[in-house]
Scaffold this motif. Structure first.
Motif, PDB file in Angstrom:
ATOM      1  N   TRP A 241      36.035  58.172  37.624  1.00 45.56           N
ATOM      2  CA  TRP A 241      36.389  58.034  36.213  1.00 45.56           C
ATOM      3  C   TRP A 241      37.886  57.810  36.034  1.00 45.56           C
ATOM      4  CZ3 TRP A 241      33.219  62.680  33.791  1.00 45.56           C
ATOM      5  CH2 TRP A 241      31.854  62.327  33.787  1.00 45.56           C
ATOM      6  N   LEU A 242      38.701  58.552  36.779  1.00 46.86           N
ATOM      7  CA  LEU A 242      40.152  58.410  36.657  1.00 46.86           C
ATOM      8  C   LEU A 242      40.620  57.032  37.103  1.00 46.86           C
ATOM      9  CD1 LEU A 242      41.335  61.922  37.918  1.00 46.86           C
ATOM     10  CD2 LEU A 242      41.392  61.058  35.564  1.00 46.86           C
ATOM     11  N   VAL A 243      40.041  56.522  38.186  1.00 52.21           N
ATOM     12  CA  VAL A 243      40.406  55.183  38.670  1.00 52.21           C
ATOM     13  C   VAL A 243      40.051  54.134  37.626  1.00 52.21           C
ATOM     14  CG1 VAL A 243      39.879  53.404  40.382  1.00 52.21           C
ATOM     15  CG2 VAL A 243      40.266  55.764  41.119  1.00 52.21           C
ATOM     16  N   MET A 244      38.830  54.206  37.091  1.00 53.19           N
ATOM     17  CA  MET A 244      38.412  53.210  36.099  1.00 53.19           C
ATOM     18  C   MET A 244      39.259  53.286  34.846  1.00 53.19           C
ATOM     19  SD  MET A 244      34.257  53.044  36.454  1.00 53.19           S
ATOM     20  CE  MET A 244      33.936  54.814  36.311  1.00 53.19           C
ATOM     21  N   ALA A 245      39.566  54.493  34.385  1.00 50.87           N
ATOM     22  CA  ALA A 245      40.394  54.645  33.189  1.00 50.87           C
ATOM     23  C   ALA A 245      41.800  54.105  33.428  1.00 50.87           C
ATOM     24  CB  ALA A 245      40.449  56.118  32.785  1.00 50.87           C
ATOM     25  N   GLY A 246      42.366  54.391  34.590  1.00 55.29           N
ATOM     26  CA  GLY A 246      43.711  53.907  34.898  1.00 55.29           C
ATOM     27  C   GLY A 246      43.784  52.392  34.956  1.00 55.29           C
ATOM     28  N   VAL A 247      42.803  51.764  35.610  1.00 55.07           N
ATOM     29  CA  VAL A 247      42.777  50.298  35.681  1.00 55.07           C
ATOM     30  C   VAL A 247      42.582  49.702  34.290  1.00 55.07           C
ATOM     31  CG1 VAL A 247      41.520  48.312  36.603  1.00 55.07           C
ATOM     32  CG2 VAL A 247      41.975  50.281  38.067  1.00 55.07           C
ATOM     33  N   ALA A 248      41.715  50.320  33.477  1.00 54.29           N
ATOM     34  CA  ALA A 248      41.463  49.814  32.129  1.00 54.29           C
ATOM     35  C   ALA A 248      42.747  49.830  31.292  1.00 54.29           C
ATOM     36  CB  ALA A 248      40.386  50.651  31.451  1.00 54.29           C
ATOM     37  N   VAL A 249      43.484  50.922  31.325  1.00 52.92           N
ATOM     38  CA  VAL A 249      44.709  51.033  30.536  1.00 52.92           C
ATOM     39  C   VAL A 249      45.748  50.019  31.012  1.00 52.92           C
ATOM     40  CG1 VAL A 249      46.673  52.529  29.996  1.00 52.92           C
ATOM     41  CG2 VAL A 249      44.346  53.442  29.896  1.00 52.92           C
ATOM     42  N   ALA A 250      45.936  49.920  32.325  1.00 59.74           N
ATOM     43  CA  ALA A 250      46.943  49.011  32.867  1.00 59.74           C
ATOM     44  C   ALA A 250      46.592  47.553  32.575  1.00 59.74           C
ATOM     45  CB  ALA A 250      47.077  49.230  34.375  1.00 59.74           C
ATOM     46  N   ALA A 251      45.321  47.169  32.791  1.00 61.27           N
ATOM     47  CA  ALA A 251      44.918  45.781  32.566  1.00 61.27           C
ATOM     48  C   ALA A 251      44.959  45.420  31.085  1.00 61.27           C
ATOM     49  CB  ALA A 251      43.522  45.540  33.132  1.00 61.27           C
ATOM     50  N   ALA A 252      44.550  46.360  30.223  1.00 62.51           N
ATOM     51  CA  ALA A 252      44.580  46.090  28.784  1.00 62.51           C
ATOM     52  C   ALA A 252      46.011  45.908  28.293  1.00 62.51           C
ATOM     53  CB  ALA A 252      43.892  47.223  28.026  1.00 62.51           C
ATOM     54  N   ALA A 253      46.914  46.750  28.745  1.00 65.69           N
ATOM     55  CA  ALA A 253      48.316  46.622  28.336  1.00 65.69           C
ATOM     56  C   ALA A 253      48.889  45.291  28.811  1.00 65.69           C
ATOM     57  CB  ALA A 253      49.131  47.792  28.895  1.00 65.69           C
ATOM     58  N   ALA A 254      48.559  44.894  30.034  1.00 64.51           N
ATOM     59  CA  ALA A 254      49.048  43.624  30.553  1.00 64.51           C
ATOM     60  C   ALA A 254      48.444  42.449  29.787  1.00 64.51           C
ATOM     61  CB  ALA A 254      48.720  43.507  32.041  1.00 64.51           C
ATOM     62  N   ALA A 255      47.164  42.551  29.429  1.00 64.64           N
ATOM     63  CA  ALA A 255      46.508  41.467  28.695  1.00 64.64           C
ATOM     64  C   ALA A 255      47.152  41.253  27.339  1.00 64.64           C
ATOM     65  CB  ALA A 255      45.016  41.770  28.536  1.00 64.64           C
ATOM     66  N   VAL A 256      47.427  42.344  26.615  1.00 62.92           N
ATOM     67  CA  VAL A 256      48.060  42.220  25.304  1.00 62.92           C
ATOM     68  C   VAL A 256      49.473  41.650  25.442  1.00 62.92           C
ATOM     69  CG1 VAL A 256      48.929  43.519  23.319  1.00 62.92           C
ATOM     70  CG2 VAL A 256      46.675  44.041  24.262  1.00 62.92           C
ATOM     71  N   ALA A 257      50.199  42.080  26.462  1.00 62.22           N
ATOM     72  CA  ALA A 257      51.575  41.627  26.641  1.00 62.22           C
ATOM     73  C   ALA A 257      51.650  40.160  27.064  1.00 62.22           C
ATOM     74  CB  ALA A 257      52.275  42.500  27.679  1.00 62.22           C
ATOM     75  N   LEU A 258      50.672  39.708  27.864  1.00 65.32           N
ATOM     76  CA  LEU A 258      50.728  38.363  28.428  1.00 65.32           C
ATOM     77  C   LEU A 258      49.939  37.336  27.630  1.00 65.32           C
ATOM     78  CD1 LEU A 258      50.291  39.249  32.211  1.00 65.32           C
ATOM     79  CD2 LEU A 258      52.406  38.658  31.027  1.00 65.32           C
ATOM     80  N   PHE A 259      49.120  37.796  26.688  1.00 62.16           N
ATOM     81  CA  PHE A 259      48.256  36.874  25.956  1.00 62.16           C
ATOM     82  C   PHE A 259      49.081  35.878  25.151  1.00 62.16           C
ATOM     83  CE2 PHE A 259      45.729  35.522  22.341  1.00 62.16           C
ATOM     84  CZ  PHE A 259      44.527  35.175  22.945  1.00 62.16           C
ATOM     85  N   SER A 260      48.693  34.612  25.231  1.00 64.42           N
ATOM     86  CA  SER A 260      49.380  33.569  24.468  1.00 64.42           C
ATOM     87  C   SER A 260      48.359  32.723  23.721  1.00 64.42           C
ATOM     88  CB  SER A 260      50.232  32.690  25.383  1.00 64.42           C
ATOM     89  OG  SER A 260      49.428  31.987  26.310  1.00 64.42           O
ATOM     90  N   TRP A 261      48.764  32.224  22.553  1.00 68.21           N
ATOM     91  CA  TRP A 261      47.860  31.394  21.747  1.00 68.21           C
ATOM     92  C   TRP A 261      47.764  29.977  22.295  1.00 68.21           C
ATOM     93  CZ3 TRP A 261      45.120  34.316  18.726  1.00 68.21           C
ATOM     94  CH2 TRP A 261      45.659  35.429  18.084  1.00 68.21           C
ATOM     95  N   THR A 262      48.812  29.506  22.960  1.00 68.13           N
ATOM     96  CA  THR A 262      48.836  28.116  23.441  1.00 68.13           C
ATOM     97  C   THR A 262      49.291  28.087  24.888  1.00 68.13           C
ATOM     98  OG1 THR A 262      51.148  27.703  22.819  1.00 68.13           O
ATOM     99  CG2 THR A 262      49.464  27.357  21.127  1.00 68.13           C
ATOM    100  N   ASP A 263      49.114  26.921  25.528  1.00 69.17           N
ATOM    101  CA  ASP A 263      49.515  26.767  26.925  1.00 69.17           C
ATOM    102  C   ASP A 263      51.032  26.867  27.082  1.00 69.17           C
ATOM    103  OD1 ASP A 263      46.924  26.381  27.622  1.00 69.17           O
ATOM    104  OD2 ASP A 263      47.037  24.199  27.778  1.00 69.17           O
TER     105      ASP A 263
END
Length: 267
Positions: A241-263
């Motif tokens: 559970w701790l591993v899955m929660a940690g990966v989820a938080v890290a990947a979600a934060a990176a996705a929001v930070a890196l997400f772009s509307w255009t190329d």
């Protein structure tokens, strides 16, 4: 997701969220490729495992075959269904939206990246809940799933889904070509499934590969599913559970930070 439209300027965040959620539901239902990989493909595999069980009724840990395809197949199919939903049903449609310019249009509205990403979740979690309910029913009918383990199973699946969706969003955040993404995911997903031990026993891998595979986040998810869903002994569930929660938080934060509307969006 051709059904997506830009929310009205000045509209409230809740209204934009609801509109995008409805559009995502329509997209998942109408797209035949998503429908097949997310809903039909896992059922085909479950049918295959059940057919193997009918051909070898004496199998199972205590039987002459030493292998129960249904018991092994239930967690394998559920993990595959969740991964298909997170990758083929989430990541590649978002990449396609960016390529078509739909995301660029949405980027001209007050819609935030976080709202857009979160709006993908409700319909996909609903589909995942249906998949979980169907396979849990099979596990209950076959006597593998104990009613007392259902609560723990729900926690495992919630954390596992959060992890897989976060990784799917992270893939969608930076990849630009949906065909390339589909090809890459079609290669990575079965390899990851095999290394997680749901299709093949970990003992057959060389020691070095087994050590690496044992630390993959999906391996922790698969181990927790086997414990909760079909009663197979495994490692400490809290660690998974701790591993899955940690990966989820890290990947979600990176996705929001890196997400772009255009190329070509500059940061």
């Amino acid at each position: 997701m051709t059904a997506l439209t830009a929310p009205a300027p000045g509209g409230r965040t809740a209204g934009a969220f609801a509109e995008l959620t409805r559009a995502n539901a329509r997209e998942l239902i109408r797209d035949p490729r998503n429908f097949f990989f997310v809903l039909v493909f896992p059922l085909i595999f479950m049918g295959l495992f059940m057919f193997m069980g009918m051909l070898n009724p004496g199998g199972g840990p205590g039987g002459p075959g030493g292998f129960d395809p249904v018991r092994s197949g239930i967690p394998a199919v559920l993990l595959m269904a969740f991964m298909s939903l997170a990758f083929f049903g989430t990541a590649t449609p978002l990449i396609s939206l960016r390529q078509k310019g739909t995301l660029r249009m949405l980027g001209t509205t007050p819609l935030s990246r976080t709202t857009f990403i979160l709006a993908q979740a409700p319909v996909r979690f609903a589909i995942a809940l249906g998949q979980l309910a169907a396979l849990s029913a099979v596990a209950l009918a076959t006597g593998f799933l104990e009613p007392s383990a259902i609560g723990r199973l729900l926690v495992t699946c919630a954390l596992g889904l959060a992890m897989l969706f976060a990784v799917g969003y992270l893939v969608a955040a930076r990849m630009r070509n949906p065909e390339l993404a589909n090809g890459l995911l079609a290669l990575v997903m079965p390899v990851t499934l095999m290394l997680s031990g749901v299709f093949l026993p970990m003992e057959i891998f060389p020691e070095g590969l087994r050590s690496v595979a044992g630390h993959l986040p999906t391996t922790y998810f698969a181990d927790a599913l086997r414990q909760d869903l079909v009663g197979v002994a495994g490692g400490p569930i809290v660690t998974a559970w701790l591993v899955m929660a940690g990966v989820a938080v890290a990947a979600a934060a990176a996705a929001v930070a890196l997400f772009s509307w255009t190329d070509g969006e500059k940061r």
